[in-house]
Design an enzyme around this catalytic site. Structure first.
Site, short mmCIF file in Angstrom:
data_model
loop_
_atom_site.label_atom_id
_atom_site.label_comp_id
_atom_site.label_asym_id
_atom_site.label_seq_id
_atom_site.Cartn_x
_atom_site.Cartn_y
_atom_site.Cartn_z
N GLY B 10 0.83 -1.20 0.00
CA GLY B 10 0.00 0.00 0.00
C GLY B 10 0.86 1.24 0.00
N GLY B 11 0.56 2.14 -0.91
CA GLY B 11 1.39 3.33 -1.09
C GLY B 11 0.64 4.61 -0.81
N GLY B 12 -0.25 4.59 0.18
CA GLY B 12 -0.88 5.84 0.62
C GLY B 12 0.01 6.53 1.62
N GLY B 15 1.87 4.03 4.07
CA GLY B 15 2.86 3.20 3.39
C GLY B 15 4.06 4.01 2.94
N HIS B 237 -19.63 9.72 6.86
CA HIS B 237 -19.36 11.16 6.82
C HIS B 237 -20.66 11.91 6.65
CE1 HIS B 237 -17.78 15.04 5.61
NE2 HIS B 237 -16.59 14.66 6.02
N ARG B 298 -18.50 13.99 13.90
CA ARG B 298 -19.12 13.44 12.70
C ARG B 298 -20.28 12.52 12.97
NH1 ARG B 298 -13.83 12.55 8.84
NH2 ARG B 298 -13.62 14.77 8.47
N LEU B 420 -5.21 11.81 8.64
CA LEU B 420 -3.93 12.08 7.97
C LEU B 420 -2.81 11.98 8.98
CD1 LEU B 420 -4.98 15.04 5.65
CD2 LEU B 420 -4.82 12.62 5.10
#
Lengths: 243, 663, 293
Positions: B10-12, B15, B237, B298, B420
Site C-alpha cells: 500500500g502506497g498511501g 505506506g 461522513h 461526525r 492524515l
C-alpha cells in the site's frame, strides 16, 4: 530510440534549439524587416528612386556584400531551416482534435515555415545573382525597380509572392511571440496576451509593407526605368487595406 | 541485519511514510500497490491535518488536549498510549511535512494558517487548499521517488497482495503478490511485512472511498489468522454529494469555514433555497448544539442529518434524501481561496455553483475505524516505546498494519483531520520497529523457498479455478451491488438487531453464491474481471464480522448507534428529579462502560465466519466520561459525573496525573 | 483499477428520477495485448441521470456483452478516486483527452451526437483496451528531481516561512495529479514504446527503457514541477540540477508553444506560465554558466 551515446545534435539540443530560435529573430527576422521595408520604399511615389537609392546603399558594400550575405543571411537561414525541419519532423500536429487558437498557430507556424522556405529558394533563384547559373537571377541592382517589376508583372508570380510574403511575415510575427515565451520574456498569461498584441501589430505592419511593395512594383509602368520618372499610377494603387 | 528487505503493501500516506523512514534507516524496501502510489486514496482527503500549534498552545491547548479530544471523540474505545504518542508527535509531523514542501496555507506573516475542525474548540488543523491529503501524499511520494532513484526502494505498482506467507512457527516471512498486468505470481520474502492498505468502503457498494478500497488485503491477512478489531465501527461522513457511481466527499472544512446546515421548515419546500427567509429555515445543528454548532463530531452530525430527513421528513427533495449545506453567505473570494478545490468538485459533478446555490448533501460511508488488531508497547510515561517490535504488529508476528487498515487510533469515531495524522504517524513510527524486526528471526533458507512455492501454488490454483468458472450463474458486479445495498441499509447510521440477524444470514448466502460467480474474462492479461471477483470474495468475511460485531454490541458508542440501547436525556424539570435522573443516568453509564468499553476482536473461523471476543481497553490515562454533546440535561449529568470522578480520585488516593499533565 | 457496478436504488441516497428506457451508445477502441491489433467494439447501456463515463464502463463490465449481443470480455480501464484527484482515468473521450470520472454523459451527448467514443491515450503504449503504461510520465518527475532535498525526516523544526503570495503561486502547480492530459494533447510529446528484446535481462531492459524516455520530451507536467520546486526556498537549493535536467536532451527546448497543455489540464494548472518561467530560468542559467565557467 537513442543509441548508446547521444549524437552531437542530441547532446547540444538545448543550445541548438535556442540558437535556432535566436536566428529566427536576428539575423533572419531582422533581415526580413529590412528587406520588406526596403521594398516598401517603392511606394515612395517617385517611380522607384528611393528604392534604387536604398539598393545602391546595400550594394555600396561592393565585394563585401557576398560574405556579409552568407554570414548574416544565408547561413543563419539555412541553419534555421534545417533545425526547423527537424523540429517539424518530430512534432505531431493535432489541431483537428484540439482546435484551440494557439494550437492552430503552432500548426500554421510549421506550415508557413515550410512555405516560406520554399518561397525563399524560389525567390533567390528568381532574383538573386545565385540564380543566374540556373536561369534565374533576374534582379539588376542598377535597374532595381524595373527588373523587379518585370518579374512581378506576371499575376501568377505576384500571387505566389503574396503567399510567400504572408507566410514569412506570419512565421516571423508568430515566432516573435513564441520566442518571447521560449526565452522567458513574457511569462504570465496576461503578459503573453500583451505580447500577442504587439506581435500582431508587427505582423500587420510587415504584411502591409510586403504586400504594398508587390503592388507598388506591379503598378510601375513597364517601361519606367529606375532612374526614370515617377509613375503617377503609384498613388492610385497603394497597398490593399491591411489584412 | 540490513540485507533483509521490508515489504510495504500500500502506497498511501502510511505506506509512503514508512517507506521513506525505512529507506532512511538503510533498509531496502519493496513497495507493492494496486495503483501507482501517487494515485492512492489518500489524495481524496480534503480538509487538513490536526496538531497542537503555537497559536492554540497560547489559548490553552496542549498535546494532552488533542489526545483528550481524540479519545473523547472516539468514545474511549481506543487504547490510550498509542493515541497519546500520536498527539505528542503531531507538531513534529506537521513541521516535517512543511519541510517536505507541502504548500500549507499561510498567514499574512508567512506562518502556517490553521482552521477549526469538528470535535474540538481549537484551530488545530493545518491545511493546503482543499486538497490537504493530496498535498501530503505528493510530498511523501516525492521523497520515496528520491529513494527509488537512490536504489533503496523498489516499487511494484499494479500489484495485488494475495497472502502473507507464514512459517511453521506462525511468523510472517513475506508474501505472495500478483502482477495485475501480466497476472504472474511472485514471492516477496521479507524481514517484515507491513500492510498499509486503507479502508474497506467498497463493502458498502458506493462510499466516499476510492475503487481500490475493497479491504481485500486486510481480509487476506485476517483469513490467514490476523485478528480484526472493532470492525463494526464504520464512520459515515455527514456530508457527501450523492452520485450514481460514487458518493463524493464534501469536506468538513466547508463547515469549518462557516458553512451552515439547514432544511426548510416546510417539508420539501419547492422554493429556490435562496428565497426562503431565515425564519422559515431550520439550522438544526446550531439549534441543537449551540456550543459546537455545525462542527459537532461526525457521528452526531450524521445522525442528525439522517434523522431530520427520515424521522422528521424534512428532506429537501421528495425522492432523494438530502439537506442544504450553505456557503452562500461567505464572500466568493474567501471561498475560492480556502475551499476552491472542493467547491470545484461540486460544480464539476453537479453542474451547480455552490458559491451561489446551497449544496445538497447527505451522509455516506467514509472511514473504517476498525481494522487489523495491532499491538503496542507502553512506555513508562504512558506513550509508546519507540522501536519495540510489538508496535503496530498484528497477531501474526512479523506482519504489521498501519494507517486506516489498523484499528488503533480512532476508537468508535474518528475526529476530522486526525486520519492524515494517524496515517503519517503510524508510518513513521513503525519504521524503526520494522528495521529491528529485520533479521530478528532465525531461519533456514531451504525451508523458506518451500513455503513460498507452496503459497504460490495455492494462489495459482485459486486463480485458475476462478478462471475456469465460466459456467457459473452469478454476476460478480451484480452480487457486489446487492452486498453494498444490504450493508448500507443495515450497518451504517442506525443499527437494529432485527435487521442485523437476517442480514448476517443474507451475507452468508451471498458468500455462498459467490462460489458460483462466473468471470466473463478468462484471459491472462490485465484481467480486471478476475481480480475484482477475487476481491469481492474477500469482502464477505469482513462484511460478516462487521455485521456480527454490530449485532453483538448492544449499546451506542461513537459511530455505532442502536436506538434500542440509546441513553435518553433527562425528562424531569425540577432540580430534585433532575438530580435523581442524573444519578441514574450515570449509574447506567458506568454499568455500560464496564460491560462494553472493550475492543471487539474477530478471528476468522471456518467458512469465513467470525468468532467474536472482547478485550479490555487501556484507559489508564484519561478515565472514560460520558459524551454529552447536545443531550437534554447534560449540565446535570456533568455535575454528578464530576462529583463522582472527584470522589473516585480521592479514594484511589493518587493524584490525577493525566489531568494535571495537560495544564 | 477495481471495477464495480453502479447501484440505482441505493438505500441512502435513493437515486431516482433517471430517465429510464433510453440507451447510450458507446464505441470503444479495444486492444487485447501491447502492440497488438486494435479494433472497435460497440456497446449499449441504459441511460441514467447524472451519469459519467465511469458508470458506462462499470455497466459494460457488468453486462460483458457487445451491442450485437455477443459475449465479450469486459473493457479494461484504469480508475480510482472518481473525483478527479487521483489522475487514473485519463482517456480519449470523443477524441479529446480528459478524465472519465468528470466526463458527464449529458454533456458528451450534447457536444457530439448520439454516440460516445472512447479510445486509449495515444502517447503511451497500450497495455490493454483503455489501460496505458504511463511510467514515462513518472520518469519525467525523476529526471527533473521534483522533490525538496531534505536532510532526512527527523524533527528539525518547521519549514521555511513562505508568504501567502508564494503559497498561492505554488499551490496550483502542486495539484498536478500526473494524469497525462497535457502530454496527450501536446504535439511535441510523441509516443515512446520500448519492447523487451529476446534474451534481454530485466535490468538491461529497464535501463534501455529509461534512456529512451529520457531522450524524448520530458513534458509540460515535469517542467511545471521543476518550476514548483525551484520556487521553494529549500527546493531551490538544487535548482541547478533541475536546470541541467531541463536543458538536457528532451528538455524545455522541445516545447513548441502550442499551449494545448494548459487548455486540456483538468486542474487548470498554469502550465504555460511554468514553461515560460522555465524558459526564462534556462536563459539566465545558460548565460550564467557561459560566463561563470
Amino acid at each position: 530510440m537513442s543509441g548508446e551515446s547521444p549524437s552531437f545534435l542530441e547532446r547540444h539540443q538545448f543550445l541548438i534549439y535556442r540558437l535556432f530560435s535566436l536566428a529566427g529573430f536576428v539575423p533572419v527576422g531582422a533581415f526580413l524587416i529590412v528587406h520588406l521595408l526596403t521594398n516598401a520604399s517603392i511606394l515612395a511615389g517617385d517611380g522607384g528612386r528611393t528604392f534604387q537609392s536604398r539598393v545602391d546603399m546595400i550594394h555600396s558594400l561592393g565585394p563585401l556584400l557576398v560574405p556579409v550575405e552568407w554570414a548574416f543571411i544565408f547561413l543563419p537561414m539555412i541553419f534555421h531551416a534545417v533545425v526547423g525541419f527537424v523540429i517539424i519532423a518530430n512534432g505531431l500536429p493535432n489541431v483537428g482534435s484540439y482546435p484551440y487558437v494557439s494550437n492552430l498557430r503552432y500548426t500554421l507556424q510549421r506550415a508557413t515555415g515550410m512555405i516560406a522556405f520554399a518561397f525563399i529558394i524560389w525567390h533567390i533563384w528568381q532574383l538573386h545573382a545565385l540564380g543566374k547559373p540556373f536561369g534565374g537571377g533576374r534582379f539588376d541592382a542598377h535597374e532595381a525597380a524595373s527588373s523587379t517589376a518585370a518579374v512581378l508583372g506576371s499575376t501568377a508570380v505576384s500571387i505566389l509572392y503574396c503567399i510567400g510574403i504572408l507566410s514569412a511575415v506570419f512565421h516571423f510575427a508568430n515566432g516573435l511571440w513564441t520566442l518571447g515565451i521560449t526565452w522567458g520574456l513574457w511569462t504570465s498569461p496576461a503578459a503573453m496576451r500583451r505580447a500577442n498584441v504587439v506581435s500582431i501589430a508587427v505582423g500587420v505592419v510587415l504584411a502591409a509593407a510586403g504586400l504594398g511593395a508587390v503592388a507598388g512594383f506591379r503598378s510601375l509602368p513597364a517601361d519606367s526605368a529606375s532612374h526614370g520618372h515617377a509613375a503617377s499610377a503609384v498613388h492610385e494603387t497603394l497597398p490593399p487595406s491591411s489584412p | 541485519m540490513a540485507h533483509e528487505r521490508v515489504l510495504v503493501v500500500g502506497g498511501g500516506l502510511a505506506g509512503l511514510a514508512a517507506t521513506m523512514r525505512l529507506a532512511e534507516l538503510g533498509i531496502d524496501v519493496d513497495l507493492v500497490s494496486l495503483v501507482p502510489v501517487k494515485r492512492s486514496h489518500s489524495v481524496c482527503a480534503q480538509g487538513g491535518i490536526n496538531s497542537v500549534n503555537a497559536l492554540t498552545r497560547q489559548q490553552g491547548d496542549s498535546e494532552w488536549k488533542h489526545f483528550d479530544d481524540t479519545v473523547y471523540g472516539g468514545d474511549f474505545l481506543q487504547h490510550q498510549p498509542p493515541v497519546k504518542e500520536m498527539a505528542d508527535w503531531g507538531p513534529k509531523i506537521i513541521d516535517l511535512m512543511d519541510r517536505l514542501g507541502v504548500p500549507f496555507n499561510r498567514t499574512s506573516e508567512g506562518f502556517r494558517d490553521q482552521r477549526r475542525f469538528g470535535g474540538t474548540l481549537y484551530k488545530r488543523t493545518a491545511f493546503a487548499g482543499a486538497t490537504t491529503g493530496q498535498q501530503l501524499l505528493y510530498a511523501l511520494d516525492e521523497q520515496v521517488r528520491r529513494w527509488e532513484v537512490e536504489g533503496k526502494v523498489r516499487k511494484w505498482e499494479f500489484w495485488d497482495f494475495l497472502a502473507p506467507v507464514l512459517d511453521e512457527t506462525g511468523r510472517c516471512r513475506g508474501a505472495v503478490c500478483q502482477d495485475l498486468v501480466t497476472m504472474e505470481f511472485r514471492s516477496f520474502p521479507a524481514g517484515a511485512v507491513v500492510l498499509a492498505t486503507g479502508g474497506n468502503g467498497l463493502i458498502y457498494g458506493r462510499s466516499t472511498m476510492s475503487m481500490v478500497c475493497t479491504g481485500s488485503a486486510v481480509s487476506r491477512a485476517y483469513q490467514a489468522g490476523a485478528w480484526y478489531g472493532n470492525g463494526e465501527f464504520i464512520q459515515v461522513h455527514p456530508t457527501a454529494i450523492p452520485g450514481a457511481d460514487k458518493l463524493r466527499l464534501m469536506s468538513e472544512s466547508a463547515r469549518g469555514e462557516g458553512g451552515r446546515v439547514w432544511v426548510p421548515r416546510k417539508p420539501q419546500d419547492p422554493r429556490d433555497p435562496r428565497s426562503i427567509p431565515e425564519s422559515e429555515r431550520s439550522y438544526f445543528l446550531e439549534e441543537r448544539y449551540p456550543k459546537y454548532g455545525n462542527l459537532v463530531p461526525r457521528d452526531i452530525a450524521t445522525r442528525e442529518i439522517f434523522d431530520i430527513c427520515t424521522t422528521e421528513g424534512l428532506s429537501v427533495e421528495q425522492d432523494r434524501l438530502c439537506v442544504y449545506l450553505d456557503l452562500t453567505h461567505i464572500p466568493r473570494e474567501t471561498l475560492d481561496r480556502k475551499l476552491g478545490g472542493i467547491l470545484e468538485i461540486y460544480e464539476k459533478f453537479q453542474g451547480v455553483d455552490p458559491r451561489v446555490t446551497p449544496m445538497k448533501i447527505f451522509p455516506a460511508v467514509h472511514y473504517s475505524m476498525g481494522g487489523l488488531w495491532v499491538d503496542y508497547e507502553r512506555s513508562a510515561t504512558g506513550g509508546l516505546v519507540e522501536g519495540s517490535f510489538r508496535n503496530q504488529q498484528t497477531s501474526i508476528p512479523g506482519l504489521y498494519a498501519i494507517g486506516e487498515c489498523d484499528y488503533q487510533y480512532h476508537g468508535a469515531n474518528r475526529l476530522g483531520a486526525n486520519s492524515l495524522l494517524s496515517c503519517i504517524f503510524s508510518g513513521l513510527f513503525v519504521a524503526p520497529t520494522l528495521a529491528n524486526a529485520c533479521g530478528s528471526g532465525s531461519r533456514a533458507a531451504g525451508d523458506e523457498s518451500r513455503l513460498f512455492d507452496q503459497e504460490v501454488r495455492r494462489q495459482e490454483e485459486r486463480h485458475r479455478s476462478l478462471l475456469a468458472r465460466t459456467a457459473g450463474v452469478e454476476n460478480p458486479y451484480g452480487l457486489h451491488q446487492e452486498l453494498g445495498t444490504l450493508m448500507t441499509r443495515v450497518a451504517t447510521v442506525v443499527r437494529r438487531n432485527d435487521q442485523l440477524v437476517p442480514a448476517y444470514d443474507e451475507v452468508c448466502r451471498m458468500a455462498e453464491r459467490w462460489t458460483r460467480c462466473a468471470v466473463s474474462d478468462t484471459g491472462n492479461w490485465t484481467n480486471q474481471n478476475v481480480v475484482f471477483t477475487k476481491a469481492l470474495g474477500d469482502m464477505f468475511p469482513i462484511a460478516k464480522l462487521i455485521l456480527k460485531g454490530a449485532l453483538l454490541r448492544d449499546e451506542c458508542r461513537g459511530a455505532h448507534f442502536k436506538p434500542a440501547f440509546a441513553m435518553p436525556g433527562l425528562k424531569a424539570t425540577d432540580p430534585v428529579g433532575r438530580r435523581q435522573e442524573a444519578e441514574q443516568w450515570c449509574d447506567t453509564f458506568e454499568a455500560n462502560t464496564r460491560r462494553w468499553l472493550k475492543s471487539t476482536i474477530a478471528t476468522c473461523g471456518p467458512g469465513g465466519d467470525p468468532e467474536i471476543s472482547y478485550q479490555d481497553v487501556d484507559t489508564s490515562l484519561i478515565p472514560p466520561r460520558p459524551r454529552l454533546y447536545g443531550l437534554v440535561g447534560a449540565d446535570a449529568i456533568e455535575e454528578v459525573w464530576k462529583e463522582r470522578s472527584a470522589r473516585a480520585t480521592d479514594h484511589a488516593g493518587r493524584a490525577a496525573q493525566p489531568a494535571g499533565a495537560g495544564a | 483499477m477495481m471495477i464495480r457496478a453502479t447501484d440505482d436504488a441505493h438505500a441512502m441516497t435513493d437515486a431516482a428520477g433517471a430517465q429510464r428506457g433510453e440507451l447510450v451508445r458507446v464505441r470503444i477502441l479495444r486492444q487485447d495485448v501491447p502492440s497488438g491489433e486494435s479494433y472497435w467494439e460497440r456497446f449499449e447501456v441504459p441511460y441514467e441521470r447524472n451519469m459519467n463515463v465511469i458508470s458506462i464502463l462499470q455497466k459494460i463490465a457488468a453486462q460483458a456483452r457487445s451491442q450485437d449481443g455477443r459475449k465479450v470480455a469486459p473493457v479494461a480501464w484504469d480508475c480510482n478516486c472518481l473525483e478527479e484527484v487521483c489522475g487514473s482515468c485519463t482517456m480519449l473521450i470523443n477524441g479529446r483527452t480528459r478524465m472519465a470520472c468528470s466526463a458527464l454523459v449529458d454533456r458528451l451527448l450534447a457536444e457530439d451526437g448520439d454516440e460516445i467514443e472512447l479510445r486509449p491515450m495515444s502517447k503511451f503504449p497500450v497495455v490493454r483496451d483503455l489501460v496505458v503504461d504511463r511510467r514515462r510520465l513518472f520518469r519525467g518527475l525523476e529526471k527533473v528531481e521534483a522533490w525538496v532535498p531534505v536532510e532526512g525526516s527527523y524533527d528539525l523544526g518547521p519549514g521555511p516561512r513562505i508568504s501567502p503570495d508564494e503559497q498561492e503561486d505554488a499551490y496550483p502547480l502542486s495539484t498536478c495529479m500526473s494524469c497525462g492530459c497535457c502530454l496527450e494533447a501536446c504535439p511535441q510529446y510523441t509516443k515512446v514504446e520500448v519492447v523487451r528484446r529476446e534474451g534481454e535481462s530485466e535490468k538491461d531492459f529497464e535501463a534501455r527503457r529509461k534512456a529512451a524516455y529520457d531522450a524524448a520530451f520530458v513534458g509540460a507536467h515535469a517542467v511545471s514541477q521543476a518550476m514548483l520546486f525551484n520556487a521553494h526556498p529549500t527546493g531551490r537549493m538544487i535548482a541547478d540540477e533541475r536546470m541541467k535536467a531541463l536543458t538536457r536532451q528532451g528538455g524545455i527546448q522541445m516545447c513548441g508553444n502550442a499551449q494545448n497543455c494548459v487548455a486540456v489540464c483538468p486542474k487548470g494548472i498554469p502550465l504555460t506560465r511554468s514553461i515560460a518561467r522555465a524558459g526564462r530560468a534556462a536563459t539566465v542559467w545558460a548565460i550564467k554558466r557561459l560566463f561563470d565557467r
